[in-house]
Motif scaffolding. Sequence first.
Motif, PDB file in Angstrom:
ATOM      1  N   TRP A 177     114.946 -42.016 114.099  1.00 23.21           N
ATOM      2  CA  TRP A 177     116.047 -41.686 112.993  1.00 23.21           C
ATOM      3  C   TRP A 177     116.171 -40.551 112.388  1.00 23.21           C
ATOM      4  O   TRP A 177     116.866 -39.863 112.209  1.00 23.21           O
ATOM      5  CB  TRP A 177     116.070 -43.153 112.144  1.00 23.21           C
ATOM      6  N   CYS A 178     114.602 -40.134 111.626  1.00 24.96           N
ATOM      7  CA  CYS A 178     114.712 -38.470 111.558  1.00 24.96           C
ATOM      8  C   CYS A 178     115.314 -37.563 112.579  1.00 24.96           C
ATOM      9  O   CYS A 178     116.236 -36.166 111.861  1.00 24.96           O
ATOM     10  CB  CYS A 178     113.743 -38.592 110.183  1.00 24.96           C
ATOM     11  N   SER A 179     114.920 -37.531 113.833  1.00 24.01           N
ATOM     12  CA  SER A 179     115.214 -36.758 114.678  1.00 24.01           C
ATOM     13  C   SER A 179     117.088 -36.715 114.700  1.00 24.01           C
ATOM     14  O   SER A 179     117.903 -35.326 114.860  1.00 24.01           O
ATOM     15  CB  SER A 179     114.592 -37.125 115.677  1.00 24.01           C
ATOM     16  N   ALA A 180     117.261 -37.732 114.853  1.00 25.47           N
ATOM     17  CA  ALA A 180     118.839 -38.411 115.387  1.00 25.47           C
ATOM     18  C   ALA A 180     119.349 -37.050 114.152  1.00 25.47           C
ATOM     19  O   ALA A 180     120.259 -36.723 114.092  1.00 25.47           O
ATOM     20  CB  ALA A 180     119.120 -39.493 115.262  1.00 25.47           C
ATOM     21  N   ASN A 181     118.774 -37.702 112.560  1.00 24.98           N
ATOM     22  CA  ASN A 181     119.757 -37.692 111.261  1.00 24.98           C
ATOM     23  C   ASN A 181     119.559 -36.442 110.495  1.00 24.98           C
ATOM     24  O   ASN A 181     119.756 -35.712 109.638  1.00 24.98           O
ATOM     25  CB  ASN A 181     120.092 -38.457 110.865  1.00 24.98           C
ATOM     26  N   LYS A 182     118.229 -35.283 111.725  1.00 28.79           N
ATOM     27  CA  LYS A 182     118.098 -34.155 110.884  1.00 28.79           C
ATOM     28  C   LYS A 182     117.855 -34.188 109.544  1.00 28.79           C
ATOM     29  O   LYS A 182     117.415 -33.049 108.600  1.00 28.79           O
ATOM     30  CB  LYS A 182     119.472 -32.713 111.044  1.00 28.79           C
ATOM     31  N   VAL A 183     116.601 -34.995 109.222  1.00 26.97           N
ATOM     32  CA  VAL A 183     116.039 -35.195 108.379  1.00 26.97           C
ATOM     33  C   VAL A 183     114.564 -35.117 107.629  1.00 26.97           C
ATOM     34  O   VAL A 183     114.016 -35.628 109.159  1.00 26.97           O
ATOM     35  CB  VAL A 183     115.880 -36.870 107.318  1.00 26.97           C
ATOM     36  N   LYS A 184     114.034 -34.818 106.628  1.00 21.28           N
ATOM     37  CA  LYS A 184     112.577 -33.879 106.401  1.00 21.28           C
ATOM     38  C   LYS A 184     112.561 -34.703 105.924  1.00 21.28           C
ATOM     39  O   LYS A 184     112.418 -33.649 104.297  1.00 21.28           O
ATOM     40  CB  LYS A 184     112.503 -32.884 107.320  1.00 21.28           C
ATOM     41  N   PRO A 185     111.560 -35.523 104.861  1.00 23.36           N
ATOM     42  CA  PRO A 185     112.039 -36.330 104.294  1.00 23.36           C
ATOM     43  C   PRO A 185     109.420 -35.456 104.173  1.00 23.36           C
ATOM     44  O   PRO A 185     108.709 -34.791 104.745  1.00 23.36           O
ATOM     45  CB  PRO A 185     111.125 -37.856 104.512  1.00 23.36           C
ATOM     46  N   GLN A 186     109.952 -35.346 102.264  1.00 20.20           N
ATOM     47  CA  GLN A 186     108.923 -34.861 101.787  1.00 20.20           C
ATOM     48  C   GLN A 186     107.298 -35.885 101.872  1.00 20.20           C
ATOM     49  O   GLN A 186     106.698 -34.609 101.435  1.00 20.20           O
ATOM     50  CB  GLN A 186     108.888 -33.633 100.567  1.00 20.20           C
ATOM     51  N   LEU A 187     108.056 -36.899 101.353  1.00 18.44           N
ATOM     52  CA  LEU A 187     106.573 -38.131 101.141  1.00 18.44           C
ATOM     53  C   LEU A 187     106.353 -39.121 102.016  1.00 18.44           C
ATOM     54  O   LEU A 187     107.417 -39.731 101.842  1.00 18.44           O
ATOM     55  CB  LEU A 187     106.906 -37.960  99.451  1.00 18.44           C
ATOM     56  N   LEU A 188     106.016 -39.638 101.856  1.00 16.40           N
ATOM     57  CA  LEU A 188     105.379 -41.023 102.535  1.00 16.40           C
ATOM     58  C   LEU A 188     104.917 -41.471 101.825  1.00 16.40           C
ATOM     59  O   LEU A 188     103.271 -40.727 101.942  1.00 16.40           O
ATOM     60  CB  LEU A 188     105.396 -40.372 103.967  1.00 16.40           C
ATOM     61  N   ILE A 189     104.882 -42.917 101.235  1.00 19.03           N
ATOM     62  CA  ILE A 189     104.060 -43.909 100.905  1.00 19.03           C
ATOM     63  C   ILE A 189     103.796 -45.148 102.001  1.00 19.03           C
ATOM     64  O   ILE A 189     104.441 -45.250 101.687  1.00 19.03           O
ATOM     65  CB  ILE A 189     104.251 -44.049  99.131  1.00 19.03           C
ATOM     66  N   ALA A 190     102.521 -45.043 101.738  1.00 17.60           N
ATOM     67  CA  ALA A 190     102.951 -46.743 102.322  1.00 17.60           C
ATOM     68  C   ALA A 190     101.454 -47.855 101.852  1.00 17.60           C
ATOM     69  O   ALA A 190     100.029 -47.265 101.837  1.00 17.60           O
ATOM     70  CB  ALA A 190     102.010 -46.577 103.990  1.00 17.60           C
ATOM     71  N   LYS A 244     104.903 -30.991 107.608  1.00 20.63           N
ATOM     72  CA  LYS A 244     104.762 -30.566 106.140  1.00 20.63           C
ATOM     73  C   LYS A 244     104.406 -32.039 105.199  1.00 20.63           C
ATOM     74  O   LYS A 244     104.181 -31.305 104.115  1.00 20.63           O
ATOM     75  CB  LYS A 244     104.754 -29.399 105.707  1.00 20.63           C
ATOM     76  N   MET A 245     104.490 -32.981 105.636  1.00 20.75           N
ATOM     77  CA  MET A 245     105.270 -34.363 105.053  1.00 20.75           C
ATOM     78  C   MET A 245     103.493 -34.656 103.871  1.00 20.75           C
ATOM     79  O   MET A 245     102.442 -34.942 105.036  1.00 20.75           O
ATOM     80  CB  MET A 245     106.004 -35.341 105.843  1.00 20.75           C
ATOM     81  N   GLN A 246     103.573 -34.795 103.476  1.00 21.02           N
ATOM     82  CA  GLN A 246     102.738 -35.420 102.232  1.00 21.02           C
ATOM     83  C   GLN A 246     102.328 -36.533 102.574  1.00 21.02           C
ATOM     84  O   GLN A 246     103.694 -38.004 102.576  1.00 21.02           O
ATOM     85  CB  GLN A 246     102.728 -35.175 100.932  1.00 21.02           C
ATOM     86  N   MET A 247     101.351 -37.533 102.209  1.00 25.56           N
ATOM     87  CA  MET A 247     100.868 -39.488 103.492  1.00 25.56           C
ATOM     88  C   MET A 247      99.994 -39.818 101.984  1.00 25.56           C
ATOM     89  O   MET A 247      98.990 -39.256 102.151  1.00 25.56           O
ATOM     90  CB  MET A 247     100.922 -38.747 104.650  1.00 25.56           C
ATOM     91  N   LEU A 248     100.964 -40.745 101.699  1.00 23.06           N
ATOM     92  CA  LEU A 248      99.626 -41.277 100.916  1.00 23.06           C
ATOM     93  C   LEU A 248      99.386 -42.494 101.422  1.00 23.06           C
ATOM     94  O   LEU A 248     100.559 -43.606 101.497  1.00 23.06           O
ATOM     95  CB  LEU A 248     100.009 -41.250  99.371  1.00 23.06           C
ATOM     96  N   PHE A 249      98.806 -42.856 101.369  1.00 20.21           N
ATOM     97  CA  PHE A 249      98.167 -44.554 101.618  1.00 20.21           C
ATOM     98  C   PHE A 249      97.391 -45.436 101.045  1.00 20.21           C
ATOM     99  O   PHE A 249      95.834 -44.915 100.782  1.00 20.21           O
ATOM    100  CB  PHE A 249      96.967 -44.345 103.477  1.00 20.21           C
ATOM    101  N   THR A 250      97.226 -46.693 100.958  1.00 19.37           N
ATOM    102  CA  THR A 250      96.242 -47.243 100.037  1.00 19.37           C
ATOM    103  C   THR A 250      95.856 -48.022 100.348  1.00 19.37           C
ATOM    104  O   THR A 250      96.829 -48.970 101.750  1.00 19.37           O
ATOM    105  CB  THR A 250      97.138 -47.374  98.278  1.00 19.37           C
ATOM    106  N   THR A 251      94.919 -48.953 100.592  1.00 16.36           N
ATOM    107  CA  THR A 251      94.562 -50.208 101.222  1.00 16.36           C
ATOM    108  C   THR A 251      93.086 -51.284  99.965  1.00 16.36           C
ATOM    109  O   THR A 251      92.457 -50.317  99.199  1.00 16.36           O
ATOM    110  CB  THR A 251      93.669 -50.340 102.676  1.00 16.36           C
ATOM    111  N   ALA A 252      93.637 -52.681 100.163  1.00 17.00           N
ATOM    112  CA  ALA A 252      92.088 -53.094  99.793  1.00 17.00           C
ATOM    113  C   ALA A 252      91.548 -53.948 100.356  1.00 17.00           C
ATOM    114  O   ALA A 252      90.633 -54.731 100.299  1.00 17.00           O
ATOM    115  CB  ALA A 252      93.001 -54.281  98.633  1.00 17.00           C
ATOM    116  N   SER A 253      91.619 -53.610 102.046  1.00 19.21           N
ATOM    117  CA  SER A 253      90.576 -53.648 102.899  1.00 19.21           C
ATOM    118  C   SER A 253      89.458 -52.779 102.945  1.00 19.21           C
ATOM    119  O   SER A 253      89.409 -52.085 104.178  1.00 19.21           O
ATOM    120  CB  SER A 253      91.262 -54.044 104.271  1.00 19.21           C
TER     121      SER A 253
END
Length: 321
Positions: A128-141, A164-173
Motif C-alpha cells: 500500500w505504501c509503495s502504491a500510494n508513494k507514502v513514506k511514514p516517519q513513525l511506526l508503533i506496535a 529511516k522510519m522510526q519503529m517502537l515496539f512494546t511487549t508484556a511477554s
Amino acid sequence: MKYDIRQAAQALISQLKAIDYERLPISKYNKRYIARLKPVLSYYMKIYADCLLKGLESIGSSPEEITLIDYGGGSGFLSILAKQAGIGRVIYIDLNPDSVDTIRILKELVNTGPDIILHGDSDTLADWCSANKVKPQLLIATDLIEHVYDLSAFFANLVAIDNKMQMLFTTASTPFNPYVKRRLHRLMTIWEKEYYALRLHYIQLHFPALSPAEAKEAARKTRGLTFPHIHKAVKTSIERCFQHLRSTKRELDRTHLTHRNISLAGKTFRLSSPDRKRFLQHRSLQPDLHIHLLRYQRSDQDQRKSWFPICPVYNPAPTER
C-alpha cells in the motif's frame, strides 16, 4: 506538546469508558478484549502516550507533519489517541478482520480515528505504501512483536517502506517476569492440545503413508510452524531419510548382509532385488511415494535397526518463508 498528549489521553479514557461495547455490532472476541482493557485503560493509555512522545522526540518534527502507522492496532485506541493528539495522518493495520470492523465502528462513535484502515500484514502495508508513494516517519506496535511468525520477512517489509522510519515496539511477554512466564506457559500448554490435533490431522491428510506413530512424531516436531511449512518440513524429512536409505543400502552392500528388507509406502521389499536397486539409484523421491520404515537384520547376530522418516525438523530459512 507533552501536556497536550497527556491531556488528550485523559479525555479519551473517559470517552471510551462511557461506550457500551456489549451493544455494539462487533465480534465477541473484540468485546472480550475491550472488556479486559476497560478496568486498566489508564495504564494502557499511558503506554500509548509514552510511545507517541518518544516517537515524536526521536523524529523531531511537529505532529501535524507526521504519518504514523499503528501496526497490529487491535481495538484502535492508539490510532484514536494519535488523531486527538494532532498527528497529521494515521494508518491503522491489523490482520484480524474483526478488529478492522471494530475500529471502523469506533471511529464513527468518537468522530475521530485513523485516516487509513488496512486489513493485512507487513506485505499489505508495504504494497500500500509503495502504491500510494507514502513514506511514514513513525511506526508503533504494542503487544505485537511476540506474535510475528517470521521476523526476518516482517522487518524486511518494514525497512522496504522507508529505512529511516522510526519503529517502537512494546511487549508484556517477557521471560524475566516470573508471573508472566508462568501464565504464558500455562496458556501455551492448554492451546498446544488443540494445535497438536490440527497439525496431526493435516499431516495424516497429506501424508497418508506415514504410520500413526510417525505422524504423531511429525506433529510433535513441527510445533510452531504454519501449515505450508509443516508440509515442507515433513516432505523434507522424508526426502532426507530417502537419502539416508540410499547410503544405508551402500553400507549394507559393503557388509554383505544375507537378509535385507526395506519397507516403502507400506510394502516390504528385499534390498537384493534388482528392481529395488534400480529404485534406490533415483536422485529424487517420487511425489506419490513416502518412506515408511527401513529395517535390516544380520542373520548371524539377529540384530535389528530402524530408521523413522522424521529426521531433524526442517526450519524454514528467511528466503523460503
